[in-house]
Design a protein around this motif. Structure first.
Motif: not given
Length: 91
Positions: A24-45, A58-62
């Motif tokens: 989903c991300i690595g293959q494109f070698k993007p210069e900038i990656v916008f992340l908006m994650i966490g809401a689903n982690d919270a909603v799914k308990g 881990k995602i930031i490191d990758l």
């Protein structure tokens, strides 16, 4: 020419993003990656903050290993109070 590729998948939690990073991300070698994650982690308990924190790190490191710049967007606040079937935000 610059491109924007939205690889967000509705409903995914942070461990799914780690597992699918290359596709989903690595293959494109993007210069900038916008992340908006966490809401689903919270909603799914998810049981605690530790797995989410580890996955986010881990995602930031990758992203950085691929010479990209991670831009972290904080999740929107979740209001558990429902008034008349409509979620309401208290200011």
């Amino acid at each position: 020419m610059d491109y924007v590729i939205n690889m967000g998948i509705s409903g995914h939690i942070s461990d799914e993003i780690v597992g699918q990073f290359e596709r989903c991300i690595g293959q494109f070698k993007p210069e900038i990656v916008f992340l908006m994650i966490g809401a689903n982690d919270a909603v799914k308990g998810q049981p605690c903050l530790a797995p989410y924190k580890a996955n986010l790190s881990k995602i930031i490191d990758l992203i950085r290993q691929n010479n990209g710049i991670p831009i972290i967007n904080t999740p929107n606040p979740i209001n558990t109070e429902v008034a008349g079937g409509v979620f309401r935000m208290r200011l």
